[in-house]
Design a protein around this motif. Structure first.
Motif, PDB file in Angstrom:
ATOM      1  N   THR B   4      -5.464  14.289 -11.142  1.00  0.00           N
ATOM      2  CA  THR B   4      -5.673  12.982 -10.543  1.00  0.00           C
ATOM      3  C   THR B   4      -6.604  13.196  -9.354  1.00  0.00           C
ATOM      4  N   VAL B   5      -7.709  12.468  -9.325  1.00  0.00           N
ATOM      5  CA  VAL B   5      -8.675  12.676  -8.244  1.00  0.00           C
ATOM      6  C   VAL B   5      -8.626  11.489  -7.285  1.00  0.00           C
ATOM      7  N   LEU B   6      -8.437  11.801  -6.007  1.00  0.00           N
ATOM      8  CA  LEU B   6      -8.426  10.772  -4.971  1.00  0.00           C
ATOM      9  C   LEU B   6      -9.648  10.993  -4.081  1.00  0.00           C
ATOM     10  N   THR B   7     -10.492   9.969  -3.998  1.00  0.00           N
ATOM     11  CA  THR B   7     -11.682  10.074  -3.151  1.00  0.00           C
ATOM     12  C   THR B   7     -11.490   9.199  -1.918  1.00  0.00           C
ATOM     13  N   PRO B  38       2.623   2.736  -1.768  1.00  0.00           N
ATOM     14  CA  PRO B  38       2.567   2.301  -0.363  1.00  0.00           C
ATOM     15  C   PRO B  38       2.137   3.424   0.580  1.00  0.00           C
ATOM     16  N   VAL B  39       1.356   3.040   1.557  1.00  0.00           N
ATOM     17  CA  VAL B  39       1.028   3.928   2.682  1.00  0.00           C
ATOM     18  C   VAL B  39       1.250   3.136   3.957  1.00  0.00           C
ATOM     19  N   GLN B  40       1.380   3.849   5.040  1.00  0.00           N
ATOM     20  CA  GLN B  40       1.673   3.183   6.313  1.00  0.00           C
ATOM     21  C   GLN B  40       0.474   3.314   7.235  1.00  0.00           C
ATOM     22  N   ALA B  44       2.090  -1.468   9.805  1.00  0.00           N
ATOM     23  CA  ALA B  44       1.887  -2.258   8.586  1.00  0.00           C
ATOM     24  C   ALA B  44       1.912  -1.364   7.352  1.00  0.00           C
ATOM     25  N   THR B  45       2.388  -1.922   6.249  1.00  0.00           N
ATOM     26  CA  THR B  45       2.368  -1.201   4.971  1.00  0.00           C
ATOM     27  C   THR B  45       1.141  -1.635   4.182  1.00  0.00           C
ATOM     28  N   ALA B  46       0.434  -0.681   3.647  1.00  0.00           N
ATOM     29  CA  ALA B  46      -0.758  -0.974   2.848  1.00  0.00           C
ATOM     30  C   ALA B  46      -0.641  -0.245   1.513  1.00  0.00           C
ATOM     31  N   GLN B  47      -1.697  -0.307   0.734  1.00  0.00           N
ATOM     32  CA  GLN B  47      -1.675   0.350  -0.572  1.00  0.00           C
ATOM     33  C   GLN B  47      -2.687   1.503  -0.598  1.00  0.00           C
ATOM     34  N   LEU B  48      -2.315   2.534  -1.323  1.00  0.00           N
ATOM     35  CA  LEU B  48      -3.144   3.733  -1.380  1.00  0.00           C
ATOM     36  C   LEU B  48      -4.569   3.396  -1.821  1.00  0.00           C
ATOM     37  N   VAL B  54      -9.055   5.950  -6.830  1.00  0.00           N
ATOM     38  CA  VAL B  54      -8.191   6.733  -7.707  1.00  0.00           C
ATOM     39  C   VAL B  54      -8.861   6.900  -9.070  1.00  0.00           C
ATOM     40  N   ARG B  55      -8.941   8.140  -9.520  1.00  0.00           N
ATOM     41  CA  ARG B  55      -9.478   8.401 -10.869  1.00  0.00           C
ATOM     42  C   ARG B  55      -8.468   9.214 -11.657  1.00  0.00           C
ATOM     43  N   GLY B  56      -8.061   8.677 -12.759  1.00  0.00           N
ATOM     44  CA  GLY B  56      -7.101   9.366 -13.620  1.00  0.00           C
ATOM     45  C   GLY B  56      -5.681   8.942 -13.318  1.00  0.00           C
TER      46      GLY B  56
END
Lengths: 299, 272
Positions: B4-7, B38-40, B44-48, B54-56
């Protein structure tokens, strides 16, 4: 069946289930590792009389030991894991802990049955001992006058095989000895086995029980050349000396391999035939048939 | 297995708290589900997906192809898999991790591998303060696993460490091995002041001379066999290069800290 002109009797060696452990002893030099191993395996020829059987499996180069020093591998066998633990703790405690420069490691790390070795010997440290967990394995550092003795906390114990054997029936004592020495030399290359008797050779094979005394084992009169004519001898004409090679191994396959290597090496001029010791298949769990083992070996 | 690749996208100046980025929390999720984790940020809570492309689909192997020095808690508590960061990471990376492998190619912020229980944390660059240490109020720091630092380490490296292995290629800051209970720390470079202060048990190994507290006493100069075993493990199992002269060399042993239990040791390599 004949190998190099030597008759192979149609019989089998009867071997027994035992429990075995492997100790890897390292030292500052190969000589010191070997010295400790030699001492540790002394008086360990027969489990009946010595409570265990032990021998040197082989020397190990520095790059094959845990601490990068030259080493010697020892195998020790007893009837069960408890017996192995008692004897190996005694012997490492008296013969390796005391020997300059040595350390002692488990050589059967994958075995699920564990016996406490360093976990017992650590008490010699009188609460000054230290432990160290390295790659999931615990070691004890016991302070000694020289510096420290390092020993692994537990050793693996695994089901093993004792009492693999074959008999060399020689036309003379010299011929039988030369054949036995050749067999021992060849079998030294097989891993997972030891030959627990002096020089790997037994001259005093035994039978179960005694005619007159309350002994568990007495001389195998049927194979004693001096008793020919007095007892029902098992010796063919022309045989004047018999030597036995006993093999203990971590697996039955290793014992079989040792026999497969050793018997052809023993088939030399002056050897009348090769036989094996058994009790009619009534006592041992393994029957190692000579001719079956030697199938495919060039005649 | 496809990673899973996160850029990283435009990361905010306020540090992002992203403990969601760990193999077992991504595995089994679709690409979309991963982006919704979720990320913080602040309170506030946000989304990754707002901060990472996100790839894969989620898998046990994650690659972050950029610098995330302002992202906290990457790989915190991870138990399995492999997480590779092709840059630096923020605070608490791999904190309390129990298994798997976290590879940080750049620097790590403070508290990297704090209270680690297992697994391997590799930091190619330098580690901040409190690497492998106990959080305030905790009775134990690192209790297992391996923390390997290719650069330098900050202050209180391995504080209150109970078990495990820490190795630092460069130098370490003040109070390395502070209040150590057990375990092993290997310092290839030097260390700051008050090394192993309050040590009860354990081993701190240094290839360079150290300024020692007066509560450590010289014992002897010898070849510790266990150290050959430890250093070979470090080299062969973890690929942490160790010069042969240290593996089989002589060490000066100092016992201490006698202000505490005094069952610990500092081993300093000597060329004598």
């Amino acid at each position: 069946m004949r190998l190099n002109g030597v008759f192979i009797e149609d019989t089998f060696a009867e071997a027994f289930a035992m429990s075995g452990a492997r100790a890897v002893i390292t030292g500052r030099t190969q000589a010191w590792a070997r010295e400790a191993a030699t001492r540790m395996t002394g008086f360990a020829t027969s489990v009946i009389g010595c409570k265990c059987e032990a021998g040197i499996e082989g020397d190990l180069p520095a790059d094959a030991t845990p601490d990068g020093r030259p080493g010697t591998s020892v195998l020790l066998f007893a009837f069960n894991p408890e017996g192995v633990q008692t004897r190996i703790v005694e012997r490492i405690g008296q013969c390796v802990l005391t020997c300059p420069t040595t350390a002692c490691y488990d050589g059967l790390a994958e075995e699920p049955v564990r016996i406490s070795v360093g976990g017992q010997l650590r008490y010699f440290g009188d609460k000054f001992q230290l432990s160290k967990v390295i790659d999931g394995r615990r070691y004890w550092r016991v302070p000694v006058m020289e510096g420290e003795f390092l020993v692994e906390e537990t050793f693996g114990a695994r089901p093993a095989v004792g009492g693999g054997n074959f008999l060399i029936l020689g036309e003379s004592a010299d011929a039988a000895l030369a054949a036995a020495e050749a067999a021992v030399a060849a079998m030294g290359r097989v891993r997972g086995v030891i030959l627990p008797f002096p020089g790997g050779i037994v001259r005093s094979g035994s039978k179960v029980g005694s005619r007159h005394y309350s002994l568990k084992a007495t001389t195998n009169d049927a194979y004693c050349p001096t008793l020919r004519g007095m007892v029902e001898s098992a010796l063919p004409d022309g045989v004047n000396s018999v030597l036995e090679i006993v093999i203990d191994g971590l697996t039955v396959e290793a014992v079989e391999e040792a026999m497969r290597v050793g018997i052809p090496a023993a088939c030399r001029p002056g050897v009348h035939s090769i036989s094996a010791g058994n009790y009619g298949g009534k006592l041992g769990q393994y029957a190692l048939h000579l001719r079956k083992l030697l199938e495919g070996v060039p005649a | 297995m496809t990673a899973t690749v996160l850029t990283p996208l435009d990361l905010p100046r306020v540090p992002l708290e992203a403990e969601a980025i760990a193999p077992e929390r991504l595995a089994g999720r679709s690409e979309r589900e991963v982006a919704l984790l979720p990320v913080q940020i602040g309170n506030a809570t946000a989304q990754l997906g707002e901060f990472f492309r996100v790839r894969g689909a989620g898998s046990d192997e994650i690659r972050i192809d950029g610098d995330v020095s302002r992202v906290k808690g990457i790989g915190a508590g991870m138990t399995r898999g492999r997480l590779v960061v092709e840059g630096g990471v923020g605070m608490h990376a791999g904190a309390r991790m129990r298994g798997g492998e976290l590879v940080v190619m750049g620097d790590a912020g403070a508290w990297a591998g704090a209270e680690m229980v297992g697994g391997v944390l590799r930091i190619g660059g330098s580690a901040g303060d409190h690497a492998g240490a106990a959080y305030p109020g905790s009775r134990r720091g690192m209790t297992g696993g391996a923390l390997l630092v290719g650069g330098n380490a900050g202050r209180e490296l391995g504080g209150v460490m109970r078990r495990g292995l820490i190795a630092v290629r460069g130098s370490a800051g003040d109070y390395s091995g502070f209040n150590m209970i057990a375990g092993s720390i290997v310092l290839c470079g030097g260390a700051g002041r008050r090394t192993a202060a309050g040590m009860k048990r354990g081993s701190l190994v240094a290839f360079r001379s150290l300024e020692l507290l007066p509560t450590f006493r010289y014992a002897c100069t010898y070849r510790p066999e266990f150290l050959a075993l430890l250093l070979r493990t470090l080299r062969d199992l973890f690929g942490f290069a160790i010069d042969a002269r240290y593996v089989s060399g002589l060490y000066r042993r100092y016992s201490g800290d006698f202000a505490e239990l005094g069952r610990g040791e500092i081993l300093i390599w000597t060329s004598d």
